[in-house]
Design a protein around this motif. Structure first.
Motif, PDB file in Angstrom:
ATOM      1  N   GLY A 142       0.814  -1.204   0.000  1.00  0.00           N
ATOM      2  CA  GLY A 142       0.000   0.000   0.000  1.00  0.00           C
ATOM      3  C   GLY A 142       0.853   1.262   0.000  1.00  0.00           C
ATOM      4  N   GLN A 143       0.318   2.306  -0.600  1.00  0.00           N
ATOM      5  CA  GLN A 143       1.010   3.580  -0.669  1.00  0.00           C
ATOM      6  C   GLN A 143       0.673   4.424   0.560  1.00  0.00           C
ATOM      7  OE1 GLN A 143       3.211   4.429  -2.930  1.00  0.00           O
ATOM      8  NE2 GLN A 143       2.946   2.576  -4.144  1.00  0.00           N
ATOM      9  N   PRO A 144       1.682   4.982   1.244  1.00  0.00           N
ATOM     10  CA  PRO A 144       1.394   5.854   2.394  1.00  0.00           C
ATOM     11  C   PRO A 144       0.755   7.155   1.931  1.00  0.00           C
ATOM     12  CG  PRO A 144       3.734   5.891   1.887  1.00  0.00           C
ATOM     13  CD  PRO A 144       3.129   4.835   1.002  1.00  0.00           C
ATOM     14  N   LEU A 145      -0.153   7.668   2.746  1.00  0.00           N
ATOM     15  CA  LEU A 145      -0.853   8.905   2.402  1.00  0.00           C
ATOM     16  C   LEU A 145      -0.146  10.138   2.960  1.00  0.00           C
ATOM     17  CD1 LEU A 145      -4.574   7.812   3.028  1.00  0.00           C
ATOM     18  CD2 LEU A 145      -3.311   7.871   0.865  1.00  0.00           C
ATOM     19  N   TYR A 146       0.516   9.995   4.099  1.00  0.00           N
ATOM     20  CA  TYR A 146       1.093  11.149   4.791  1.00  0.00           C
ATOM     21  C   TYR A 146       2.610  10.998   4.883  1.00  0.00           C
ATOM     22  CZ  TYR A 146      -3.789  11.304   6.275  1.00  0.00           C
ATOM     23  OH  TYR A 146      -5.153  11.306   6.292  1.00  0.00           O
ATOM     24  N   SER A 147       3.284  12.107   4.737  1.00  0.00           N
ATOM     25  CA  SER A 147       4.733  12.119   4.887  1.00  0.00           C
ATOM     26  C   SER A 147       5.101  12.130   6.367  1.00  0.00           C
ATOM     27  CB  SER A 147       5.328  13.343   4.186  1.00  0.00           C
ATOM     28  OG  SER A 147       4.858  14.535   4.812  1.00  0.00           O
ATOM     29  N   ASP A 148       6.374  11.921   6.651  1.00  0.00           N
ATOM     30  CA  ASP A 148       6.839  12.002   8.036  1.00  0.00           C
ATOM     31  C   ASP A 148       6.660  13.406   8.601  1.00  0.00           C
ATOM     32  OD1 ASP A 148       7.532   9.348   8.154  1.00  0.00           O
ATOM     33  OD2 ASP A 148       9.622   9.671   7.603  1.00  0.00           O
ATOM     34  N   LEU A 149       6.694  14.412   7.730  1.00  0.00           N
ATOM     35  CA  LEU A 149       6.471  15.785   8.177  1.00  0.00           C
ATOM     36  C   LEU A 149       5.068  15.965   8.718  1.00  0.00           C
ATOM     37  CD1 LEU A 149       7.267  18.776   8.394  1.00  0.00           C
ATOM     38  CD2 LEU A 149       6.551  19.043   6.004  1.00  0.00           C
ATOM     39  N   ALA A 150       4.058  15.386   8.050  1.00  0.00           N
ATOM     40  CA  ALA A 150       2.680  15.489   8.529  1.00  0.00           C
ATOM     41  C   ALA A 150       2.507  14.767   9.859  1.00  0.00           C
ATOM     42  CB  ALA A 150       1.719  14.922   7.483  1.00  0.00           C
ATOM     43  N   ILE A 151       3.122  13.600  10.001  1.00  0.00           N
ATOM     44  CA  ILE A 151       3.039  12.864  11.265  1.00  0.00           C
ATOM     45  C   ILE A 151       3.722  13.649  12.378  1.00  0.00           C
ATOM     46  CG2 ILE A 151       3.657  10.712  12.409  1.00  0.00           C
ATOM     47  CD1 ILE A 151       1.500  10.407  10.248  1.00  0.00           C
ATOM     48  N   GLU A 152       4.891  14.199  12.094  1.00  0.00           N
ATOM     49  CA  GLU A 152       5.620  14.966  13.107  1.00  0.00           C
ATOM     50  C   GLU A 152       4.837  16.203  13.539  1.00  0.00           C
ATOM     51  OE1 GLU A 152       9.850  17.408  13.582  1.00  0.00           O
ATOM     52  OE2 GLU A 152       9.358  16.349  11.725  1.00  0.00           O
ATOM     53  N   THR A 153       4.209  16.888  12.591  1.00  0.00           N
ATOM     54  CA  THR A 153       3.444  18.087  12.922  1.00  0.00           C
ATOM     55  C   THR A 153       2.286  17.767  13.846  1.00  0.00           C
ATOM     56  OG1 THR A 153       4.024  19.073  10.782  1.00  0.00           O
ATOM     57  CG2 THR A 153       2.149  20.018  11.952  1.00  0.00           C
ATOM     58  N   THR A 154       1.562  16.706  13.558  1.00  0.00           N
ATOM     59  CA  THR A 154       0.407  16.336  14.397  1.00  0.00           C
ATOM     60  C   THR A 154       0.857  15.906  15.783  1.00  0.00           C
ATOM     61  OG1 THR A 154      -0.638  15.537  12.358  1.00  0.00           O
ATOM     62  CG2 THR A 154      -1.696  14.981  14.442  1.00  0.00           C
TER      63      THR A 154
END
Length: 332
Positions: A58-70
């Motif tokens: 499966g293709q990830p939807l969010y980058s590590d930047l989006a995860i880090e921001t949240t």
């Protein structure tokens, strides 16, 4: 001076008070720490979605930047994963941005595999100049049965804890290296991973007696051959003339035998080691003394993001204080 060395004459020692010389600047920085003003740069908007990979699965939807921001927003405001998801969703709606928000299950799963992006905040010290490094460790609680439950049922649970190792710049107060291990890891064993994260030359290295030993001296001198190492030897330490790397340690032993431990602390500047404990107190006061994540990889991610949060808060404003000596009679 330590209280145990001055218990008999404590009433003759004047109390010290601190005066903040940049109060207006520091007060403005404290207000900025609680500001809800957020902005998203065009680079962050372009990097919000994960790059498409060419492998199977499966293709990830969010980058590590989006995860880090949240995750960072949730840690700053003390929120759980569901509340962090709701906070970011409402912020993006008010900003008029049509961006997907990672749900709480995605945050929990991606926190185990999150990797730092390699970008860092502007360092508080001048790049290229030698720095004074302070190293120490502290414990962090993890999820498990509490003391009340143990006392109620009369059983002992095998509740563990994690050990957070920090390397602090003595001049700026910035955390320049960190490592999270289990409770069995020794302090000296994490010195190499901490030094590997430091690119600048070390002028002085200060730590407590837990780091005393030839391996510590060898590791620091391999990183910075001209570093000055300040570590109090054990009370029963002896000189080793044959050990070339422990000549500084032998000097400390000789100095303590001649002048005593207190004069050695004053002459070497060992008192600055308290700034490392201040950084740990800041961590537990702002972030908290407990790790929220359940798995160890997610706990490492939580510690890394928490360190980045503290460094950003220090960049907003840091007090510059000087000592003001008062008389013993006025202190009473």
């Amino acid at each position: 001076m330590p209280h145990k060395h001055n218990a008999a004459r404590r009433h003759h020692i004047d109390k010290m008070k601190l005066k903040v010389t940049n109060w207006a600047e520091y007060e403005a920085g404290l207000r900025r720490r609680g500001s809800l003003t957020l902005w998203i740069t065009p680079e962050a908007l372009a990097g919000w979605a994960a790059p498409r990979r060419k492998t199977r699965g499966g293709q990830p939807l969010y980058s590590d930047l989006a995860i880090e921001t949240t995750l960072m927003l949730g840690m700053v405001f003390g929120l759980r994963l569901r509340q962090s998801e709701g906070l970011l969703s409402s912020v993006l709606d008010m900003m008029g941005l049509d961006l997907p928000v990672p749900d709480h299950t995605t945050l929990s799963r991606r926190a185990r595999t999150w990797k730092p992006s390699g970008r860092s905040n502007d360092p508080q010290h001048v790049a290229g100049e030698p720095i004074h490094v302070l190293v120490d460790s502290t414990s962090l609680k993890v999820y498990g049965a509490g003391q009340w439950l143990e006392e109620k049922h009369g059983t002992k649970s095998r509740r563990g804890w994690r050990k957070l190792h920090l390397a602090v710049d003595a001049d700026s107060g910035e955390i320049i290296a960190h490592s999270l291990t289990d409770q069995e890891a020794g302090d000296a064993s994490q010195l190499e991973p901490l030094l590997a994260q430091i690119d600048d030359e070390i002028d002085q290295f200060t730590a407590d007696g837990a780091y005393d030993g030839a391996p510590t001296y060898d590791a620091v001198l391999r990183h910075s051959p001209g570093a000055r190492i300040v570590i109090p030897p054990r009370s029963n330490a002896v000189e080793r003339p044959c050990a070339q790397s422990c000549c500084q340690r032998d000097d400390h032993i000789t100095s303590m035998q001649i002048d005593g431990r207190l004069k050695w602390q004053a002459s070497t500047g060992y008192g600055k080691r308290a700034l490392a404990e201040t950084a740990m107190g800041r961590y537990k006061g702002v972030i908290g003394p407990r790790l929220r994540a359940r798995s160890f990889p997610a706990q490492q991610t939580e510690a890394a993001i928490s360190v980045a949060i503290l460094n950003r808060m220090i960049a907003c404003g840091r007090p510059k204080s000087v000592r003001c000596r008062t008389s013993a009679g006025a202190a009473k």
